[in-house]
Design a protein around this motif. Structure first.
Motif, PDB file in Angstrom:
ATOM      1  N   ARG A  23      -6.496   9.136  -2.849  1.00  0.00           N
ATOM      2  CA  ARG A  23      -6.662   7.732  -3.240  1.00  0.00           C
ATOM      3  C   ARG A  23      -5.736   6.813  -2.439  1.00  0.00           C
ATOM      4  NH1 ARG A  23      -4.523   6.698  -9.210  1.00  0.00           N
ATOM      5  NH2 ARG A  23      -4.099   4.644  -8.377  1.00  0.00           N
ATOM      6  N   LEU A  24      -6.187   5.571  -2.305  1.00  0.00           N
ATOM      7  CA  LEU A  24      -5.410   4.552  -1.607  1.00  0.00           C
ATOM      8  C   LEU A  24      -5.247   3.373  -2.570  1.00  0.00           C
ATOM      9  CD1 LEU A  24      -7.334   4.635   1.804  1.00  0.00           C
ATOM     10  CD2 LEU A  24      -5.153   5.737   1.296  1.00  0.00           C
ATOM     11  N   PRO A  44      -0.172  16.114  12.773  1.00  0.00           N
ATOM     12  CA  PRO A  44      -1.311  16.848  12.221  1.00  0.00           C
ATOM     13  C   PRO A  44      -2.444  15.905  11.829  1.00  0.00           C
ATOM     14  CG  PRO A  44       0.703  17.236  10.934  1.00  0.00           C
ATOM     15  CD  PRO A  44       1.031  16.211  11.961  1.00  0.00           C
ATOM     16  N   PRO A  45      -3.688  16.402  11.792  1.00  0.00           N
ATOM     17  CA  PRO A  45      -4.802  15.541  11.406  1.00  0.00           C
ATOM     18  C   PRO A  45      -4.645  15.033   9.976  1.00  0.00           C
ATOM     19  CG  PRO A  45      -5.578  17.750  12.009  1.00  0.00           C
ATOM     20  CD  PRO A  45      -4.096  17.769  12.111  1.00  0.00           C
ATOM     21  N   LEU A  46      -5.180  13.851   9.718  1.00  0.00           N
ATOM     22  CA  LEU A  46      -5.095  13.253   8.383  1.00  0.00           C
ATOM     23  C   LEU A  46      -6.002  14.025   7.428  1.00  0.00           C
ATOM     24  CD1 LEU A  46      -3.938  10.752   6.880  1.00  0.00           C
ATOM     25  CD2 LEU A  46      -6.040   9.550   7.490  1.00  0.00           C
ATOM     26  N   ASP A  47      -5.471  14.407   6.290  1.00  0.00           N
ATOM     27  CA  ASP A  47      -6.260  15.140   5.297  1.00  0.00           C
ATOM     28  C   ASP A  47      -6.602  14.170   4.153  1.00  0.00           C
ATOM     29  OD1 ASP A  47      -7.275  16.718   3.312  1.00  0.00           O
ATOM     30  OD2 ASP A  47      -5.751  18.297   3.478  1.00  0.00           O
ATOM     31  N   LEU A  48      -7.773  13.546   4.245  1.00  0.00           N
ATOM     32  CA  LEU A  48      -8.153  12.536   3.253  1.00  0.00           C
ATOM     33  C   LEU A  48      -8.325  13.140   1.863  1.00  0.00           C
ATOM     34  CD1 LEU A  48     -10.618  10.271   5.260  1.00  0.00           C
ATOM     35  CD2 LEU A  48      -8.401   9.620   4.345  1.00  0.00           C
ATOM     36  N   PHE A  49      -8.735  14.405   1.807  1.00  0.00           N
ATOM     37  CA  PHE A  49      -8.912  15.029   0.491  1.00  0.00           C
ATOM     38  C   PHE A  49      -7.560  15.217  -0.194  1.00  0.00           C
ATOM     39  CE2 PHE A  49     -12.616  16.548   2.963  1.00  0.00           C
ATOM     40  CZ  PHE A  49     -13.561  15.781   2.304  1.00  0.00           C
ATOM     41  N   ALA A  50      -6.529  15.539   0.594  1.00  0.00           N
ATOM     42  CA  ALA A  50      -5.193  15.695   0.003  1.00  0.00           C
ATOM     43  C   ALA A  50      -4.654  14.334  -0.447  1.00  0.00           C
ATOM     44  CB  ALA A  50      -4.246  16.329   1.013  1.00  0.00           C
ATOM     45  N   HIS A  62       0.882  -1.176   0.000  1.00  0.00           N
ATOM     46  CA  HIS A  62       0.000   0.000   0.000  1.00  0.00           C
ATOM     47  C   HIS A  62       0.919   1.226   0.000  1.00  0.00           C
ATOM     48  CE1 HIS A  62      -2.654   3.089   1.332  1.00  0.00           C
ATOM     49  NE2 HIS A  62      -2.279   3.060   2.593  1.00  0.00           N
ATOM     50  N   PRO A  63       1.215   1.749  -1.212  1.00  0.00           N
ATOM     51  CA  PRO A  63       2.308   2.723  -1.348  1.00  0.00           C
ATOM     52  C   PRO A  63       2.125   4.020  -0.578  1.00  0.00           C
ATOM     53  CG  PRO A  63       1.491   2.001  -3.510  1.00  0.00           C
ATOM     54  CD  PRO A  63       0.596   1.390  -2.499  1.00  0.00           C
TER      55      PRO A  63
END
Ligand SMILES: NC(=O)c1ccc[n+]([C@@H]2O[C@H](COP(=O)([O-])OP(=O)(O)OC[C@H]3O[C@@H](n4cnc5c(N)ncnc54)[C@H](OP(=O)(O)O)[C@@H]3O)[C@@H](O)[C@H]2O)c1
Length: 396
Positions: free
Chosen positions: A302-303, A293-299, A249-250
């Motif tokens: 993709r996974l 810092p909080p995780l920024d899923l929008f930034a 999972h890069p």
């Protein structure tokens, strides 16, 4: 929480040690440093002692102690200096200590980490090599001494967070089907086999997502790190190797997952910063700010996931085979790997030769039962000698 917790940081001058001290310094109402150890980076250790004012500092020998003492005296510090493995074991087991961060790299961390376990401490385990070398004895010592073992490796900490509190009853009893261990794939994930012949130590140490010490960086590049982690997961969660699957999972955002029989898959996500698992283990079962810092899923957006390529990264296969063989095989694998990584970092062997050397040492060294720490170190020593012979045979 009742009183300030006293923490020993073994390997304070390293990457994990520094991250641990960063988290500790954010919570002076909760934690204070009791002891710090260093090995070669004495200037850094001195600066850490002047900043964190531990009761003890530990260095390898008397010459290092004299240097450190001179600096401490000049800085007006009252930190007392101890030496060698005996000093490390003393600060790991001291009755005043509440928790020990085991962050020495490699086999050198085994005895001090075990000393903390045997003293029934809360042990924050970063030094995966200790568990890989002596898994059965180590876990038996945890049970016998009521030590609390908390994983620091981000993957194992993630699995720990995704498992129910009573997982020690057995994975089947708590409905776990598989453990999914994520791997970034390292800096050479997409490098063709032919080019691996030419990669340099600097390239191997330039991990795309994590900033780490040089040995674990090379392990990540060869995927031996994932192999060692597979063995570590088997011991920590009492799982056979067949129930631990490696998933590349890069992005290193999902730190690992647990697959349950009802089809639920629980994952732990976070920015790739070791302060998260460190804060999690330090405060467990509470939660504290880690500075991440909080995780920024929008930034992230993709996974991705892919299967590991054991043809290009044979270290992963070697580690799985060692996990299946059990007994002395993981200790032999670990010792041969330490010699191979050191030789690669010194420019004595090429990157693909890391796996060749380990494979040949494993072939030549019979698998034997390990019923004592002496037997563990004997297997470790034989593997180092065989790896040394490999170097001589190949003119390195
Ligand atoms: N870095 C990570 O993100 C990460 C993540 C998961 C697990 N881990 C594990 O955590 C451990 C430490 O990794 P790291 O990246 O922090 O390594 P590192 O930056 O190389 O630090 C290693 C530490 O161990 C000390 N040390 C080295 N050789 C020693 C010896 N023979 N005796 C006593 N102390 C010795 C070093 O002292 P000097 O620096 O003063 O020489 C340093 O404090 C490893 O087992 C690694 O697999 C690391």
């Amino acid at each position: 929480m009742s009183r300030v917790q006293r923490i020993t940081v073994l390997g304070a001058t390293g990457s994990i040690g520094l991250s641990t001290l960063d988290v500790i310094a954010r919570h002076p109402d909760r934690y204070e440093t009791f002891a710090l150890s260093g090995y070669s980076r004495l200037d850094e250790l001195l600066a850490l002692c002047l900043k964190h004012a531990p009761v003890f500092a530990v260095v390898p020998d008397e010459a290092a102690a004299a240097t450190l003492r001179a600096g401490l005296d000049a800085g007006g510090s009252r930190t007392e200096v101890l030496t060698g493995e005996r000093g490390l074991c003393a600060v790991a087991a001291d009755p005043q200590v509440d928790a020990v961060m085991a962050a020495i790299v490699g086999a050198a961390g085994l005895r001090p980490t075990l000393a903390a376990v045997q003293a029934g401490k809360k042990v924050l385990l970063a030094n995966k090599e200790a568990l890989v070398m002596s898994g059965a004895l180590f876990m038996e010592a945890v049970r016998r001494n009521n030590a609390v073992l908390l994983p620091i490796d981000s993957e194992h900490n993630a699995i720990f967070q995704c498992l129910p509190g009573d997982y020690a009853r057995g994975l089947d009893r708590v409905g776990v089907r598989r453990i999914l261990l994520t791997a970034s794939g390292g800096p050479f994930r997409q490098t063709p086999s032919a080019e691996l012949e030419r990669v340099t130590p600097e390239q191997a140490c330039a991990h795309p997502n994590w900033s780490m010490g040089r040995k674990i960086s090379v392990d990540s590049a060869s995927m031996m790190n994932k192999g060692l982690e597979l063995i570590e997961a088997c011991w920590l969660f009492d799982a056979p190797p067949s129930r631990v699957e490696v998933v590349v999972h890069p992005q290193s955002v999902i730190h690992s997952l647990v697959d349950y029989v009802d089809g639920s898959v629980l994952a732990q996500l976070g920015n790739p910063d070791m302060r998260t698992p460190i804060a999690n283990a330090l405060a467990w079962p509470e939660r504290i700010d880690s500075g991440v810092p909080p995780l920024d899923l929008f930034a992230i957006a993709r996974l991705d996931f892919e299967a590991p390529d054991e043809r290009r990264f044979p270290c992963l296969r070697l580690a799985r085979e060692a996990a299946e063989a059990g007994n002395s095989a993981p200790a032999v694998l670990n010792a041969a790997n330490e010699i191979a990584v050191d030789a690669f970092l010194r420019g004595r062997i090429r990157f693909p030769e890391i796996a060749s050397m380990i494979g040949q040492v494993l072939e030549r060294e019979p698998v034997v039962a390990l019923d004592s720490l002496d037997a563990v170190f004997a297997a470790d020593q034989r593997a180092r000698e065989l790896a040394g012979e490999w170097l001589t045979r190949h003119g390195r």
